[in-house]
Design a protein around this motif. Sequence first.
Motif, PDB file in Angstrom:
ATOM      1  N   HIS A  54     -16.829  13.427  13.487  1.00 30.32           N
ATOM      2  CA  HIS A  54     -16.135  12.470  12.605  1.00 30.32           C
ATOM      3  C   HIS A  54     -16.798  12.356  11.233  1.00 30.32           C
ATOM      4  O   HIS A  54     -16.416  11.494  10.435  1.00 30.32           O
ATOM      5  CB  HIS A  54     -16.040  11.104  13.288  1.00 30.32           C
ATOM      6  N   PRO A  66      -9.675  12.668  14.019  1.00 29.99           N
ATOM      7  CA  PRO A  66      -9.208  11.666  13.045  1.00 29.99           C
ATOM      8  C   PRO A  66     -10.321  11.111  12.165  1.00 29.99           C
ATOM      9  O   PRO A  66     -11.470  10.999  12.602  1.00 29.99           O
ATOM     10  CB  PRO A  66      -8.635  10.562  13.944  1.00 29.99           C
ATOM     11  N   ASN A  67      -9.975  10.781  10.919  1.00 30.93           N
ATOM     12  CA  ASN A  67     -10.881  10.006  10.070  1.00 30.93           C
ATOM     13  C   ASN A  67     -11.000   8.610  10.658  1.00 30.93           C
ATOM     14  O   ASN A  67     -10.011   8.046  11.132  1.00 30.93           O
ATOM     15  CB  ASN A  67     -10.300   9.888   8.657  1.00 30.93           C
ATOM     16  N   GLN A  71     -10.934   2.339   9.070  1.00 30.84           N
ATOM     17  CA  GLN A  71      -9.915   1.986  10.067  1.00 30.84           C
ATOM     18  C   GLN A  71     -10.200   0.573  10.570  1.00 30.84           C
ATOM     19  O   GLN A  71     -11.354   0.123  10.553  1.00 30.84           O
ATOM     20  CB  GLN A  71      -9.955   2.995  11.229  1.00 30.84           C
ATOM     21  N   PRO A 117     -12.759   4.145   3.046  1.00 26.98           N
ATOM     22  CA  PRO A 117     -11.907   5.296   3.323  1.00 26.98           C
ATOM     23  C   PRO A 117     -11.719   6.132   2.053  1.00 26.98           C
ATOM     24  O   PRO A 117     -10.642   6.207   1.480  1.00 26.98           O
ATOM     25  CB  PRO A 117     -10.588   4.658   3.784  1.00 26.98           C
ATOM     26  N   LEU A 178      -2.965   4.031   8.321  1.00 24.75           N
ATOM     27  CA  LEU A 178      -2.606   5.460   8.417  1.00 24.75           C
ATOM     28  C   LEU A 178      -2.967   6.221   7.145  1.00 24.75           C
ATOM     29  O   LEU A 178      -2.822   7.440   7.082  1.00 24.75           O
ATOM     30  CB  LEU A 178      -1.090   5.601   8.661  1.00 24.75           C
ATOM     31  N   GLN A 181      -4.752   9.833   6.690  1.00 26.49           N
ATOM     32  CA  GLN A 181      -5.159  10.421   7.976  1.00 26.49           C
ATOM     33  C   GLN A 181      -4.789  11.913   8.020  1.00 26.49           C
ATOM     34  O   GLN A 181      -3.817  12.340   7.407  1.00 26.49           O
ATOM     35  CB  GLN A 181      -4.487   9.645   9.116  1.00 26.49           C
ATOM     36  N   HIS A 182      -5.587  12.702   8.760  1.00 21.86           N
ATOM     37  CA  HIS A 182      -5.308  14.141   8.879  1.00 21.86           C
ATOM     38  C   HIS A 182      -3.896  14.370   9.435  1.00 21.86           C
ATOM     39  O   HIS A 182      -3.541  13.811  10.481  1.00 21.86           O
ATOM     40  CB  HIS A 182      -6.302  14.789   9.846  1.00 21.86           C
ATOM     41  N   TYR A 185      -3.467  15.579  13.125  1.00 14.18           N
ATOM     42  CA  TYR A 185      -3.741  14.505  14.085  1.00 14.18           C
ATOM     43  C   TYR A 185      -2.561  13.536  14.167  1.00 14.18           C
ATOM     44  O   TYR A 185      -2.113  13.170  15.254  1.00 14.18           O
ATOM     45  CB  TYR A 185      -5.037  13.769  13.697  1.00 14.18           C
ATOM     46  N   VAL A 186      -2.046  13.118  13.013  1.00 12.96           N
ATOM     47  CA  VAL A 186      -0.925  12.165  12.982  1.00 12.96           C
ATOM     48  C   VAL A 186       0.283  12.756  13.720  1.00 12.96           C
ATOM     49  O   VAL A 186       0.918  12.087  14.539  1.00 12.96           O
ATOM     50  CB  VAL A 186      -0.545  11.804  11.529  1.00 12.96           C
TER      51      VAL A 186
END
Length: 236
Positions: A54, A66-67, A71, A117, A178, A181-182, A185-186
């Motif tokens: 991560h 995921p980042n 979050q 983020p 969201l 986000q990569h 992954y999403v």
Amino acid sequence: MKRLRLLAVSVLAVTALAASAAAGDFVDLRRIEPVSGDAAAGAQKAATLCFACHGADGISPVPMFPNLAGQRADYLYQELLRYKSGSRPESAMTALVQPLEDADLRNLAVHYGGLAPDLPAPAEAPAQEVLARGGTLFREGDPARGVPPCQGCHGADAKGHPLADAGADSPYRAYPLLYGQHPAYVATRLRDYRSGALAHTSNDFIMTAVAQRLDDASIDALAAWLANLPAQRQAR
Ligand code: HEC
Ligand code: HEC
């Protein structure tokens, strides 16, 4: 007299059934205590256990990881519990969290939730029409297909539900952000909700209903648009 007793027994049986359905079928996340923990202790654990996948700053180097930076801590804590209980599909996370204590999970959630983020732009910019479709879906949904606007629950800027922190009993505490986000992954997550693979919590039920309205092109457009939010901000 006999009939009365029979009635009493059946009322008891129905009450017991209702109670077990309410307690056993899903985790109700509408009323959860705000998570608290020791961010410094979380950072220490993260530096040995989590950074390889991560990133040192919660920005993951690999698209399927995921980042976590920035979050919502309440969301992160719930997801860590789920890997521990096995209610998210088996992944690298499942074995990793098994030896961790509840306090560790809280500390890790608070640590990652507190990081900025500060996301890099993705290497490849998607086609303009894909971005336009993703942005429209996020802001307006697609009423003709029953798709609700994502922004209603994930925030106009994709940084979380606008009422997540509105009082200790906010039902939106564990709604994730969201932003940036990569995309791989999403897209995987949306397909998992759509297939019904995630049906463990009240929040799963909400997202499953949304995802079942999305076709593959919509999922890919949404994922591309979300990943490109940081780049769009920087370009302005
Ligand atoms: C070997 C790589 C690897 C390591 C090490 C790792 N993770 Fe993960 N993590 C993943 C992958 C892959 C996923 C996505 C799995 C899935 O789809 O459920 C994930 C998902 C997550 C999620 C869910 C995020 C979301 O948006 O739903 C959290 C929270 C998380 N990891 C926290 C941690 C923490 C805390 C540690 C250290 C204790 C850690 N991870 C260590 C690979 C890793
Ligand atoms: C009615 C509220 C609601 C709407 C509308 C909604 N979501 Fe969600 N979404 C949630 C909740 C609640 C969760 C957390 C589910 C869980 O705990 O797994 C979630 C989770 C997610 C996740 C998982 C994030 C992660 O880090 O793993 C993604 C991706 C997502 N939503 C995308 C979308 C998209 C795209 C749309 C619009 C098409 C949308 N959502 C619309 C409530 C909503």
